[in-house]
Design a protein around this motif. Structure first.
Motif, PDB file in Angstrom:
ATOM      1  N   VAL A  97       0.872  -1.131   0.115  1.00  0.00           N
ATOM      2  CA  VAL A  97      -0.135   0.114  -0.051  1.00  0.00           C
ATOM      3  C   VAL A  97       0.617   1.105   0.027  1.00  0.00           C
ATOM      4  N   ARG A  98       0.220   2.114  -0.782  1.00  0.00           N
ATOM      5  CA  ARG A  98       1.004   3.467  -0.857  1.00  0.00           C
ATOM      6  C   ARG A  98       0.059   4.585  -0.417  1.00  0.00           C
ATOM      7  N   ILE A  99       0.571   5.567   0.372  1.00  0.00           N
ATOM      8  CA  ILE A  99      -0.553   6.890   0.693  1.00  0.00           C
ATOM      9  C   ILE A  99       0.183   7.948   0.074  1.00  0.00           C
ATOM     10  N   TYR A 100      -0.781   8.766  -0.650  1.00  0.00           N
ATOM     11  CA  TYR A 100      -0.168   9.802  -1.325  1.00  0.00           C
ATOM     12  C   TYR A 100      -1.093  11.361  -0.462  1.00  0.00           C
ATOM     13  N   ASN A 101      -0.430  12.274  -0.584  1.00  0.00           N
ATOM     14  CA  ASN A 101      -1.173  13.704  -0.526  1.00  0.00           C
ATOM     15  C   ASN A 101      -1.419  13.961  -1.708  1.00  0.00           C
ATOM     16  N   VAL A 102      -2.515  14.837  -1.809  1.00  0.00           N
ATOM     17  CA  VAL A 102      -3.118  15.254  -3.208  1.00  0.00           C
ATOM     18  C   VAL A 102      -2.344  16.447  -3.639  1.00  0.00           C
ATOM     19  N   GLU A 103      -2.239  17.669  -2.679  1.00  0.00           N
ATOM     20  CA  GLU A 103      -1.907  18.803  -2.914  1.00  0.00           C
ATOM     21  C   GLU A 103      -0.817  19.539  -1.981  1.00  0.00           C
ATOM     22  N   ALA A 144      -7.148  -7.866   2.048  1.00  0.00           N
ATOM     23  CA  ALA A 144      -6.103  -8.299   1.353  1.00  0.00           C
ATOM     24  C   ALA A 144      -6.542  -8.892   0.091  1.00  0.00           C
ATOM     25  N   GLY A 145      -5.990  -9.144  -0.969  1.00  0.00           N
ATOM     26  CA  GLY A 145      -6.224  -9.604  -2.017  1.00  0.00           C
ATOM     27  C   GLY A 145      -5.032  -9.956  -3.137  1.00  0.00           C
ATOM     28  N   GLY A 146      -5.372  -9.918  -4.233  1.00  0.00           N
ATOM     29  CA  GLY A 146      -4.139 -10.097  -5.297  1.00  0.00           C
ATOM     30  C   GLY A 146      -3.372 -11.201  -5.192  1.00  0.00           C
ATOM     31  N   LEU A 147      -2.093 -11.485  -5.594  1.00  0.00           N
ATOM     32  CA  LEU A 147      -1.209 -12.652  -5.540  1.00  0.00           C
ATOM     33  C   LEU A 147      -1.027 -13.096  -4.694  1.00  0.00           C
ATOM     34  N   ARG A 148      -0.402 -12.097  -3.638  1.00  0.00           N
ATOM     35  CA  ARG A 148       0.375 -12.500  -2.457  1.00  0.00           C
ATOM     36  C   ARG A 148      -0.076 -12.022  -1.214  1.00  0.00           C
ATOM     37  N   PRO A 149      -1.372 -12.582  -0.757  1.00  0.00           N
ATOM     38  CA  PRO A 149      -1.961 -11.866   0.432  1.00  0.00           C
ATOM     39  C   PRO A 149      -1.401 -12.489   1.748  1.00  0.00           C
ATOM     40  N   LYS A 150      -1.312 -11.811   2.725  1.00  0.00           N
ATOM     41  CA  LYS A 150      -0.812 -12.252   4.045  1.00  0.00           C
ATOM     42  C   LYS A 150      -1.952 -12.720   4.949  1.00  0.00           C
ATOM     43  N   PHE A 151      -3.388 -12.276   4.560  1.00  0.00           N
ATOM     44  CA  PHE A 151      -4.393 -12.863   5.509  1.00  0.00           C
ATOM     45  C   PHE A 151      -5.658 -12.938   4.325  1.00  0.00           C
ATOM     46  N   PHE A 152      -6.693 -13.667   4.857  1.00  0.00           N
ATOM     47  CA  PHE A 152      -7.780 -13.748   4.119  1.00  0.00           C
ATOM     48  C   PHE A 152      -8.811 -12.534   3.696  1.00  0.00           C
ATOM     49  N   ASP A 153      -9.665 -12.564   2.558  1.00  0.00           N
ATOM     50  CA  ASP A 153     -10.157 -11.780   1.967  1.00  0.00           C
ATOM     51  C   ASP A 153     -11.473 -11.306   2.787  1.00  0.00           C
ATOM     52  N   ILE A 209      -2.757  -6.110  -1.197  1.00  0.00           N
ATOM     53  CA  ILE A 209      -3.905  -5.285  -0.506  1.00  0.00           C
ATOM     54  C   ILE A 209      -4.824  -4.817  -1.744  1.00  0.00           C
ATOM     55  N   SER A 210      -5.985  -5.438  -1.664  1.00  0.00           N
ATOM     56  CA  SER A 210      -7.154  -5.008  -2.687  1.00  0.00           C
ATOM     57  C   SER A 210      -7.684  -3.723  -2.399  1.00  0.00           C
ATOM     58  N   GLN A 211      -7.944  -3.309  -1.128  1.00  0.00           N
ATOM     59  CA  GLN A 211      -8.744  -2.185  -0.784  1.00  0.00           C
ATOM     60  C   GLN A 211      -7.881  -1.666   0.516  1.00  0.00           C
ATOM     61  N   CYS A 212      -7.994  -0.262   0.465  1.00  0.00           N
ATOM     62  CA  CYS A 212      -7.348   0.261   1.734  1.00  0.00           C
ATOM     63  C   CYS A 212      -8.075   1.659   1.978  1.00  0.00           C
TER      64      CYS A 212
END
Length: 347
Positions: free
Chosen positions: A27-33, A65-74, A49-52
């Motif tokens: 996961v990456r977190i970005y500031n917009v402005e 979690a999601g994708g190809l290499r999750p560390k926990f269940f969805d 991670i599928s969603q945050c």
């Protein structure tokens, strides 16, 4: 795009000042402005991670979690504390999590046929569970601001094309209480949005041709906006902070901007409406812009009639528009290549 740079979803925080980027590599977190990376959680820490979902601009993140290499269940919702640098809460569900929404006092989790509402942050307890019709996209929204005129939860109702509204100021939903709902469309609901105060609800069906704006108190239709004449999947709808404008993005790669309060600014058909009937009376977008190449994206308003589009191809677009319908690009970037600003957190 390599797996490490593959984006699974992007999501604005509640005030649209930051966004999360959920990836195969973490996961990456970005500031917009300004556009800067504020935090980076690698695959060793959180897995794919599928969603945050952010809690405004705090240290609290909800991850699925999601994708190809999750560390926990969805079906396991995990709350990450960036101050403690670890997961601090797990909540398990009987089926996969479709969506998560957070405010300062609630966590809402949408599964395929249920909506679960929890108190937050302490003690985190399940307040109630609501049965829903099949909700593949996990459509649900909650009033972002507790200080808003009302804190409501909206999601597709049991009847096709309907939206159910739940008052979250009530901790328990009585079994005998009649559900409050709006018959918004004839076909399945495709997208939902609430303004910051919880007074306006925007709905679109899976046809994606019309957006309807409703008063959540009176349940009356306020305005009908036409995105286009051909079907499309609407991926995102957002109100401006002052509720003057509404934007939407679709799989056509176009972001549309409508005037909600001063609707005379919206375009109308040049042909006589009597010839085309209701279609000729439609309100079309004040202005729009295209995201090249056509890519799935989310959109939201910034200050001073600016609008952002964040795309799954890793591109960032900023436009400025006028009430006369002019729209010009102010910024473009590849946000995956944007560096951080050397700050330790994103609060």
């Amino acid at each position: 795009m390599s797996d490490d740079r593959k984006i699974l979803s992007v999501k604005f925080n509640q005030d649209h000042e930051c966004f999360t980027c959920s990836m195969e590599s973490g996961v990456r977190i970005y500031n917009v402005e300004p556009l800067v990376e504020k935090a980076h959680f690698d695959i060793e820490t959180v897995g794919s991670i599928s969603q945050c979902e952010m809690l405004f601009r705090t240290n609290i993140l909800a991850m699925v979690a999601g994708g190809l290499r999750p560390k926990f269940f969805d079906n396991d919702l995990r709350i990450y504390d960036d101050v403690k640098k670890k997961f601090v809460l797990d909540i398990y569900f009987p089926s996969a999590i479709k969506a998560v929404r957070m405010t300062n006092n609630r966590i809402v989790v949408a599964c395929l046929t249920q909506i679960h509402v929890f108190s937050f942050p302490t003690p985190t307890e399940r307040l109630f569970t609501l049965e829903t019709r099949e909700n593949l996209r996990g459509l649900c929204e909650i009033t972002p601001l507790i200080s808003g005129e009302q804190q409501i939860l909206v999601f597709p109702g049991h009847k096709i094309g309907s939206v159910q509204l739940v008052d979250l100021s009530c901790n328990e939903i009585g079994v005998s209480s009649a559900p409050v709902w709006i018959q918004a469309h004839k076909s399945e609901i495709g997208c939902l949005a609430l303004n910051q105060q919880g007074t306006l609800l925007a709905t679109a069906s899976q046809q994606g041709t019309l957006i309807r704006v409703w008063d959540t108190i009176s349940k009356h239709l306020l305005v009908e906006l036409r995105r286009g004449s051909d079907p499309a999947t609407i991926q995102c709808i957002n109100f401006s902070r002052d509720s003057e404008y509404l934007c939407c993005s679709s799989d056509k790669g176009t972001v549309h901007i409508f005037a909600v309060k001063k609707t005379t600014l919206n375009r109308r058909m040049s042909l006589a409406s009597g010839i085309l009937g209701k279609y000729g009376e439609s309100q079309w977008a004040l202005t729009n812009f295209t995201v090249p190449p056509e890519s799935a994206c989310i959109c939201a308003f910034g200050p001073g009639n600016t609008i952002y589009a964040i795309c799954l191809d890793g591109t960032f677009h900023k436009y400025k528009f006028t009430d006369e319908g002019n729209c010009s690009r102010e910024a473009f970037d590849i946000f995956l290549d944007v560096g951080d600003d050397d700050e330790e957190d994103f609060m």
